[in-house]
Design an enzyme around this catalytic site. Structure first.
Site, PDB file in Angstrom:
ATOM      1  NE  ARG A   1     -14.661  20.822 -23.008  1.00  0.00           N
ATOM      2  CZ  ARG A   1     -15.948  20.416 -22.770  1.00  0.00           C
ATOM      3  NH1 ARG A   1     -16.218  19.298 -22.582  1.00  0.00           N
ATOM      4  NH2 ARG A   1     -16.862  21.544 -23.224  1.00  0.00           N
TER       5      ARG A   1
ATOM      6  CD  GLU B   1     -31.304  28.162 -26.447  1.00  0.00           C
ATOM      7  OE1 GLU B   1     -30.429  27.377 -26.248  1.00  0.00           O
ATOM      8  OE2 GLU B   1     -31.964  28.320 -27.341  1.00  0.00           O
TER       9      GLU B   1
HETATM   10  P1  AMP Z   1     -21.038  29.610 -21.760  1.00  0.00           P
HETATM   11  O1  AMP Z   1     -21.584  29.671 -20.327  1.00  0.00           O
HETATM   12  O2  AMP Z   1     -21.974  29.642 -22.442  1.00  0.00           O
HETATM   13  O3  AMP Z   1     -20.167  30.651 -22.100  1.00  0.00           O
HETATM   14  O4  AMP Z   1     -20.593  28.107 -22.009  1.00  0.00           O
HETATM   15  C1  AMP Z   1     -19.332  27.656 -21.575  1.00  0.00           C
HETATM   16  C2  AMP Z   1     -19.308  26.325 -21.287  1.00  0.00           C
HETATM   17  O5  AMP Z   1     -19.880  25.397 -21.924  1.00  0.00           O
HETATM   18  C3  AMP Z   1     -17.672  26.087 -21.375  1.00  0.00           C
HETATM   19  O6  AMP Z   1     -17.474  25.146 -19.991  1.00  0.00           O
HETATM   20  C4  AMP Z   1     -17.726  25.008 -22.380  1.00  0.00           C
HETATM   21  O7  AMP Z   1     -16.784  24.137 -22.163  1.00  0.00           O
HETATM   22  C5  AMP Z   1     -18.959  24.690 -22.736  1.00  0.00           C
HETATM   23  N1  AMP Z   1     -19.441  24.944 -24.125  1.00  0.00           N
HETATM   24  C6  AMP Z   1     -20.548  25.895 -24.555  1.00  0.00           C
HETATM   25  N2  AMP Z   1     -20.599  25.682 -26.203  1.00  0.00           N
HETATM   26  C7  AMP Z   1     -19.696  24.955 -26.452  1.00  0.00           C
HETATM   27  C8  AMP Z   1     -19.171  24.326 -27.790  1.00  0.00           C
HETATM   28  N3  AMP Z   1     -19.863  24.934 -28.811  1.00  0.00           N
HETATM   29  N4  AMP Z   1     -18.354  23.467 -27.743  1.00  0.00           N
HETATM   30  C9  AMP Z   1     -17.607  23.048 -26.581  1.00  0.00           C
HETATM   31  N5  AMP Z   1     -18.097  23.458 -25.436  1.00  0.00           N
HETATM   32  C10 AMP Z   1     -18.909  24.368 -25.293  1.00  0.00           C
END
Ligand code: AMP
Length: 178
Positions: free
Chosen positions: A63, A100
């Site tokens: 995205r 995680e």
């Molecule tokens: P992070 O590395 O934990 O910051 O996760 C970010 C990535 O995971 C991004 O590319 C988001 O599109 C996806 N992502 C993580 N959590 C969600 C969520 N609750 N809803 C949609 N996309 C998420």
């Protein structure tokens, strides 16, 4: 402006238990399919960086490609893609990051951006910040500077911006809880 933010928030759909139990997925497809709101989303991000001489926007699969490429076009900047391992055809740099359970990795072409490029890292959402922090490592491997990391949505309760402290985080919408 504030009214647009409220409308953008309303256009984001919560999908409980996707892609796995316990996750509330923020679905931006209703926002993307609304021409006015998609345009306002990109314009509000671009307004922040217009005078900052940005050379390139990095979009994180998948995205981040949508948000990042529209933002790059608006800024007159290049667009660089950051992908999951094995997807990019040319020589790559890789950054491994913690999940995680286990690890994941992201790759970028070794010639993705000019040396000393000033870049924005773009994605739809920041959760723990691990994905964007790994992308920032790829930028430094290529000799670039991260001006800021830009998101439509920030899940503030996961404190992802702490992982990105040296670079800074900007988001249009913040969620204090799921
Ligand atoms: P992070 O590395 O934990 O910051 O996760 C970010 C990535 O995971 C991004 O590319 C988001 O599109 C996806 N992502 C993580 N959590 C969600 C969520 N609750 N809803 C949609 N996309 C998420």
């Amino acid at each position: 402006m504030n009214n647009d933010i409220a409308l953008i928030r309303r256009a984001i759909r919560d999908i409980p238990n996707f892609p796995k139990p316990g996750i509330v997925f923020k679905d931006i497809t209703p926002l993307l399919s609304d021409g006015h709101l998609f345009g306002r989303t990109i314009d509000m991000l671009a307004d922040r960086y217009r005078s900052q001489k940005i050379d390139a926007v990095l979009g994180i699969e998948s995205r981040g490609f949508i948000i990042g490429s529209a933002l790059a076009y608006k800024l007159g900047a290049g667009f660089c893609i950051v992908r999951k391992p094995g997807k990019l055809p040319y020589e790559t740099h890789k950054a491994i990051y913690e999940l995680e359970y286990g690890t994941d990795a992201l790759e970028i072409h070794v010639d993705a951006m000019p040396a000393n490029a000033r870049v924005i890292i773009a994605d739809d959402l920041i959760a723990t910040g691990g994905t964007a922090a790994a992308t920032a490592k790829l930028v430094s491997k290529l000799g670039g500077t991260v001006v800021e990391c830009a998101f439509v949505i920030e899940l503030s309760f996961l404190k992802g911006r702490e992982k990105l402290k040296p670079h800074g985080v900007f988001s249009l919408l913040q969620y204090d809880s799921e």
